[in-house]
Write a protein that holds these residues in place. Structure first.
Motif, PDB file in Angstrom:
ATOM      1  N   LYS A  91       1.008  -1.262   0.139  1.00 15.74           N
ATOM      2  CA  LYS A  91      -0.043   0.253  -0.071  1.00 15.74           C
ATOM      3  C   LYS A  91       0.852   1.290   0.187  1.00 15.74           C
ATOM      4  O   LYS A  91       1.938   1.305   0.704  1.00 15.74           O
ATOM      5  N   ASN A  92       0.337   2.314  -0.612  1.00 13.82           N
ATOM      6  CA  ASN A  92       1.220   3.746  -0.597  1.00 13.82           C
ATOM      7  C   ASN A  92       0.510   4.590   0.270  1.00 13.82           C
ATOM      8  O   ASN A  92      -0.597   5.071   0.094  1.00 13.82           O
ATOM      9  N   TRP A  93       1.126   4.930   1.344  1.00 12.44           N
ATOM     10  CA  TRP A  93       0.603   5.953   2.238  1.00 12.44           C
ATOM     11  C   TRP A  93       1.470   7.188   2.409  1.00 12.44           C
ATOM     12  O   TRP A  93       2.782   7.088   2.488  1.00 12.44           O
TER      13      TRP A  93
ATOM     14  N   TYR B 123       5.041  -1.825   3.321  1.00  9.59           N
ATOM     15  CA  TYR B 123       4.367  -0.595   2.840  1.00  9.59           C
ATOM     16  C   TYR B 123       5.333   0.337   2.055  1.00  9.59           C
ATOM     17  O   TYR B 123       6.472   0.267   2.233  1.00  9.59           O
ATOM     18  N   ASN B 124       4.864   1.039   1.108  1.00 10.77           N
ATOM     19  CA  ASN B 124       5.418   2.186   0.496  1.00 10.77           C
ATOM     20  C   ASN B 124       5.127   3.441   0.972  1.00 10.77           C
ATOM     21  O   ASN B 124       3.898   3.767   1.145  1.00 10.77           O
TER      22      ASN B 124
ATOM     23  N   PHE C 225       5.385   7.658   1.890  1.00 10.05           N
ATOM     24  CA  PHE C 225       5.998   9.012   1.477  1.00 10.05           C
ATOM     25  C   PHE C 225       5.873   9.745   2.665  1.00 10.05           C
ATOM     26  O   PHE C 225       4.867  10.065   3.198  1.00 10.05           O
TER      27      PHE C 225
ATOM     28  N   HIS D  73      10.185   7.457   0.554  1.00  8.34           N
ATOM     29  CA  HIS D  73      10.283   8.806  -0.074  1.00  8.34           C
ATOM     30  C   HIS D  73      10.130   9.952   1.029  1.00  8.34           C
ATOM     31  O   HIS D  73       9.395   9.678   1.967  1.00  8.34           O
TER      32      HIS D  73
ATOM     33  N   MET E 288       5.028   7.536  -5.868  1.00  6.35           N
ATOM     34  CA  MET E 288       4.347   6.311  -5.662  1.00  6.35           C
ATOM     35  C   MET E 288       3.521   5.865  -6.831  1.00  6.35           C
ATOM     36  O   MET E 288       2.987   4.763  -6.797  1.00  6.35           O
TER      37      MET E 288
ATOM     38  N   VAL F 209      -1.828   6.984  -4.450  1.00  2.85           N
ATOM     39  CA  VAL F 209      -1.825   6.997  -3.267  1.00  2.85           C
ATOM     40  C   VAL F 209      -3.308   6.351  -2.476  1.00  2.85           C
ATOM     41  O   VAL F 209      -4.247   6.337  -2.985  1.00  2.85           O
ATOM     42  N   ASP F 210      -3.058   5.300  -1.437  1.00  2.00           N
ATOM     43  CA  ASP F 210      -4.004   4.567  -0.805  1.00  2.00           C
ATOM     44  C   ASP F 210      -4.665   5.459   0.442  1.00  2.00           C
ATOM     45  O   ASP F 210      -5.734   5.009   0.571  1.00  2.00           O
TER      46      ASP F 210
END
Lengths: 246, 434
Positions: free
Chosen positions: A2-4, A26-27, A29, A54, A77, A80-81
């Motif tokens: 997931k991108n948070w 997770y990914n 930012f 990031h 990313m 964005v989730d």
């Protein structure tokens, strides 16, 4: 994966949350004021297993930079989730009483900047018909007390804003989670005597935040007993409450 | 939440002023004396400072780098061994040396040059610390290793936190096939059988340790359970870690450890295993950290706290001196169910001052009972001193100054390298009391 996006990523509670997310791969930012501190936490999440990390510096009071921060996250990313908004300051209440400028600053950091970021995120998530906005508010926003009503007013504004936002975004499948921690042992509360039973560790609160986000809860008190405490505090009639020294 | 900054034995119990460091500091406080502190798992007063401030690293706990090809791990000093394991073990790496709790910090393990069940093959924790950064109150920063500032490297390992503030450290982890250990538990009859077993196990087993029934006497003196283990070969399925943890949520008004509970426990614990040898494959966690499953177990000793007595006796005097120590403890019907015996090896530590040395170590917990405890410890001291042994500062709250200096002949060298702003209650007790 997931991108948070995490705003206030070097705060103690956000850091505890991100560690657990890193373990899940997770990914992330990460947004914060200090690049040095962002670098330190970023390395930590990489070692713990984050798929990607990031970093971006931002002064949240500079609302004009919020859009470009969001764009940078999208660029880094792809999608964005969710966004976790965890920044905040604990004002010096006495100073806020003496000076409106101080009160304004605190409300700007703790409420207006949050509203700006939420507005941005809400519009983006509404377009994609998915997403999760999780914001760290506070039990202090549940009722104004003489010891910290400026902070309380800011957090109360955030909580009510999120109520409406949740209502608006429900049909779009976007979730809004209001997180209301009680006393947490963090640098923000360094000046307090922390020996009482009401104090929780950032790790405890982080575990609760992740549970609430996983279950897509609307409002969560952390630890749970604050639900009861605030129920009592809210139900004291004003005629009595105004005489208390809370 | 529990009061922070108080040592694990909760004796001497002192309210302790502390500052939590959340970020690696660039300078140290200018006011007054201070002492770096990890997770406060030392038992006595070596992690305490009466008149001053402890600088706690419990929130300064970030990883910096982990090379999964070489097993080199760099992290901040406040990272606990539990966290190291949680990251490293799933990727096939393990702590090269671990004490009996995983809640100690990396910085604390360096400062006390801790040992584990594999001392006879792996030496101390310090043997596996490749480098660390040392910050001193004069603002100087040194990256210390065996080749770089070797004198500071040697003095800081086992240096009780006194040479400066460790901001980060790098460890060489050990490759393991998986999370499992093969354990043999052997019920043995007496002390000489312990020594026979220990010698026989030295070359074939990476980990050895014994639990001793400290109340057994006569022909049974020193009886107990000898555990020896190796990491298991690759296997499927891997044993899983029990999620069950217990906790002592409150302070009982009196110690739950007394002569009655002790007799009952020791008898039952010794007889828990009917057969002579029991072999099992288990997850590493219960083997290395059985007590970590009961959070705050130190509270069972009640409000007065407890002390640990841990000594090491040179091999040639081991059997006689440990017999004498156990006899004295047994006669007083005083002690606890935590009694541990282990034979150290002769792997040399890089430390200037380090507790482990070739010989046999005995560790026992005692609920604090005022003069009774101190009288008993004085008696035990006589035996240790005569046998040429030594006591362990990390466990200590009573050691006499003259004994400390004879146990640690390089104490004066450490004193000369001590940061002038750093001291501890322990250090004041053993160095300034003259």
């Amino acid at each position: 994966m997931k991108n948070w996006i995490v705003i206030g990523a070097t705060s103690a509670i956000a850091e505890s949350v991100c560690r657990l997310w890193a373990v899940r791969g997770y990914n992330l930012f990460l947004v914060g004021r200090s690049q040095d501190k962002l670098d330190m936490v970023a390395k930590d999440y990489q070692v713990r297993g984050a798929a990607g990390v990031h970093t971006q510096t931002l002064d949240v009071k500079d609302h004009g930079q919020h859009q470009s921060c969001w764009d940078a996250a999208m660029k880094a990313m792809g999608t964005v989730d969710g966004i976790l908004i965890a920044h905040g300051t604990l004002p010096d209440q006495k100073q806020c009483e003496a000076s409106y400028d101080s009160a304004f600053d605190e409300i700007n950091v703790n409420a207006l900047s949050v509203i700006s970021l939420c507005t941005l995120a809400a519009n983006e998530f509404e377009k994609q018909n998915s997403g999760h906005i999780a914001v760290i508010s506070s039990v202090a926003g549940d009722r104004g007390r003489q010891s910290n009503y400026v902070y309380g007013a800011a957090k109360g504004m955030v909580s009510i804003f999120l109520q409406g936002l949740r209502n608006r975004l429900f049909k779009s499948g976007v979730y809004v989670t209001t997180i209301k921690p009680g006393f947490v042992d963090t640098p923000m509360t360094a000046e307090f005597d922390k020996s009482g039973p009401l104090w929780a560790s950032p790790d405890q609160v982080a575990a609760g935040i992740i549970r609430a986000i996983d279950k897509k809860r609307s409002v969560v008190y952390l630890p749970w007993f604050w639900l009861g405490v605030m129920l009592i505090i809210r139900s004291i009639p004003e005629i009595v409450f105004k005489r208390l020294s809370l | 939440m529990a009061k922070p900054y108080v040592s694990w034995g909760r004796y001497p119990y002192k309210e302790q002023r502390g500052i939590d460091l959340h970020w690696r500091p660039e300078t140290l406080p200018e006011e007054g004396f201070f002492l770096p502190q990890g997770n406060a798992r030392s038992y006595g007063d070596s992690c305490m400072l009466k008149e001053g401030t402890v600088l706690s690293t419990r929130f300064m706990n970030r990883f910096i780098e982990f090379d999964t090809a070489t097993g080199l791990m760099r992290c901040e000093a406040g990272v606990t061994l539990a966290e190291v394991l949680s990251v490293a073990e799933p990727q096939g790496w393990f702590l090269p040396v671990t004490p009996g709790t995983k809640f100690a910090t990396v910085g604390g393990c360096i400062a006390n040059d801790v040992h584990g069940k594999n001392h006879h093959v792996a030496g101390t924790f310090g043997c596996h610390v490749t480098r660390f950064e040392l910050l001193r109150s004069d603002g100087s920063v040194r990256t210390c290793s065996s080749g770089n500032h070797p004198e500071w490297y040697a003095a800081t390992i086992g240096g009780l936190g006194l040479t400066g503030f460790i901001t980060w450290a790098e460890l060489q982890l050990k490759k393991v096939p998986n999370s499992a250990v093969n354990v043999e538990n052997i019920k043995y009859q007496n002390l000489s059988e312990f020594f026979t077993l220990s010698e026989a196990s030295e070359s074939g087993f990476e980990y050895t340790v014994a639990w001793v029934d400290c109340l057994a006497s006569g022909v049974n003196l020193g009886r107990g359970h000898f555990s020896r283990a190796n990491h298991a070969r690759p296997m499927q399925p891997r044993p899983s870690q029990s999620k069950l943890t217990l906790s002592m949520p409150l302070d009982p008004p009196i110690s739950l450890v007394n002569s009655l509970s002790l007799q009952a426990f020791n008898w039952a614990y010794y007889h828990r295993q009917l057969e002579k040898v029991r072999c099992q494959t288990s997850h590493y966690d219960p083997f290395f950290y059985p007590l970590d499953h009961v959070h705050n177990w130190n509270r069972m000793y009640g409000p007065n706290g407890f002390l640990q007595y841990q000594c090491v006796i040179p091999m040639e005097n081991s059997e006689a001196a440990i017999t004498e120590l156990l006899q004295r403890i047994g006669r007083a019907n005083y002690g606890s169910f935590l009694a541990v015996l282990k034979v150290f090896g002769n792997v040399e530590s890089p430390a200037l001052n380090s507790f482990p040395r070739p010989g046999t170590t005995l560790a026992l917990d005692f609920p604090y009972a005022g003069h009774k405890t101190m009288r008993m410890f004085d008696e035990l001291d006589q035996v240790v001193v005569q046998a040429g042994g030594a006591l362990y500062p990390a466990k200590d709250a009573h050691m006499k100054a003259e004994h400390f200096k004879s146990f640690y002949p390089n104490a004066d060298k450490l004193e000369s390298m001590r940061d002038p702003k750093i001291t501890s209650s322990f250090w004041q007790r053993v160095m300034e009391a003259e």
